[in-house]
Motif scaffolding. Structure first.
Motif, mmCIF file in Angstrom:
data_model
loop_
_atom_site.group_PDB
_atom_site.id
_atom_site.type_symbol
_atom_site.label_atom_id
_atom_site.label_comp_id
_atom_site.label_asym_id
_atom_site.label_seq_id
_atom_site.Cartn_x
_atom_site.Cartn_y
_atom_site.Cartn_z
ATOM 1 N N SER A 267 -3.574 2.830 4.448
ATOM 2 C CA SER A 267 -2.763 1.649 4.785
ATOM 3 C C SER A 267 -3.666 0.522 5.255
ATOM 4 N N CYS B 122 0.840 -1.205 0.000
ATOM 5 C CA CYS B 122 0.000 0.000 0.000
ATOM 6 C C CYS B 122 0.876 1.256 0.000
ATOM 7 N N TYR C 166 0.903 5.101 0.311
ATOM 8 C CA TYR C 166 0.027 6.151 0.815
ATOM 9 C C TYR C 166 0.871 7.361 1.185
ATOM 10 N N ASN D 101 3.171 -1.513 3.955
ATOM 11 C CA ASN D 101 2.710 -0.124 3.835
ATOM 12 C C ASN D 101 3.914 0.790 3.614
ATOM 13 N N SER E 145 -3.348 7.760 7.241
ATOM 14 C CA SER E 145 -3.210 6.330 7.549
ATOM 15 C C SER E 145 -4.388 5.503 7.057
#
Length: 299
Positions: free
Chosen positions: A265, A249, A251, A271, A262
């Motif tokens: 995630s 992920c 981000y 992440n 957040s």
């Protein structure tokens, strides 16, 4: 829709220029200045909201320099996507149709809210140069239910499966990551059909902006929506306590669409935080593209 918006903007600017052309000076340029300034102001307002809404989010709070960097990135990247690639160039790189299976994992591209496959043109260009097969989707209806997109993703995965020796890697932007999660949850066997799931700026746990949406898919992207709760429950039932082990992920702490940061995630996923990148712009950063394609090589 996007073609109509582009034409309307151009006609408005030309009408203003024609009206004021005989007035002398630079008045005829005022319409274009207003359009550009208005666009930049709206973007700036988004980052002000990002800073206000951040509160105690675990992601680092963006600095002023990071917010300015993200603003400038989106200011010049988003128009290229929404005013050129998607409305006029989305057919430029058609999906590949390999006659035999090529080594490695094909790529399936899944775009986000109010987008189409033209979003991925820079990625498609790279894959064509490297001889990597790929497929893509146009998620329709545009303002429909995210669950309606499952059949479209299934078709794209099936087209990719016959082109590579490994299961395809799914690369998703924004809402596309939620659509892929819905596809995975639609059958217990689907997780074994993907070598990796990469999401970029996906509101996995919703976004603050979702509360203002009136479309079904926008409502599903509200923070803590019932649709998200049910999806998470199905994922845990199918894949146990760590259902996101095969997810990466991306981000950003300056994402102007998916925030607090957040929410992009997932627990137990790989992440990867980006600092100073915008929602659309982050998808075309070399670090994101190259590291994502490196994951395909590793698979």
């Amino acid at each position: 829709m996007q073609q109509a918006i582009v034409v309307a903007i151009l006609l408005a600017g030309l009408a203003w220029a024609g009206w004021w052309l005989d007035a002398g000076g630079l008045w005829w340029m005022g319409g274009w200045v207003l359009i550009i300034a208005g666009y930049g102001t709206v973007l700036g307002l988004e980052w002000w909201i990002v800073a206000v809404v951040h509160k105690d989010d675990p992601a680092p709070k963006p600095s002023i320099s990071e917010s300015l960097r993200a603003w400038w990135q989106e200011f010049h990247v988003a128009p290229r996507v929404f005013m050129f690639r998607q409305p006029f160039m989305w057919r430029s790189y058609p999906d590949t149709t390999a006659r035999e299976k090529l080594p490695g994992a094909p790529v399936v591209f899944v775009h986000g809210f109010v987008c189409n496959r033209g979003f991925w043109l820079p990625w498609m260009k790279r894959l064509c140069r490297r001889g990597v097969p790929y497929t893509s989707v146009n998620l329709e209806p545009v303002f429909g239910n995210i669950d309606d997109y499952v059949v479209l993703i299934e078709e794209a995965v099936q087209r990719a499966e016959v082109q590579g020796t490994r299961p395809p890697m799914l690369v998703c932007h924004s809402m596309g990551g939620l659509a892929v999660r819905a596809w995975l949850a639609s059958s217990p066997d689907n997780m074994s059909r993907a070598s990796r799931i990469v999401t970029i700026g996906t509101p996995h746990r919703g976004t603050w902006l979702g509360q203002w949406s009136i479309s079904p898919n926008g409502q599903q992207m509200r923070e803590g929506s019932e649709w998200q709760r049910q999806l998470s429950q199905r994922e845990r039932e199918q894949r146990g306590a760590q259902p996101y082990a095969y997810f990466t992920c991306w981000y950003a702490n300056t994402d102007n669409i998916v925030f607090p940061a957040s929410t992009g995630s997932l627990p137990g996923a790989d992440n990867r935080l980006l600092r100073g990148y915008a929602h659309v712009g982050m998808c075309f950063e070399p670090v994101v593209i190259e590291e994502t394609l490196a994951m395909r090589e590793a698979a």
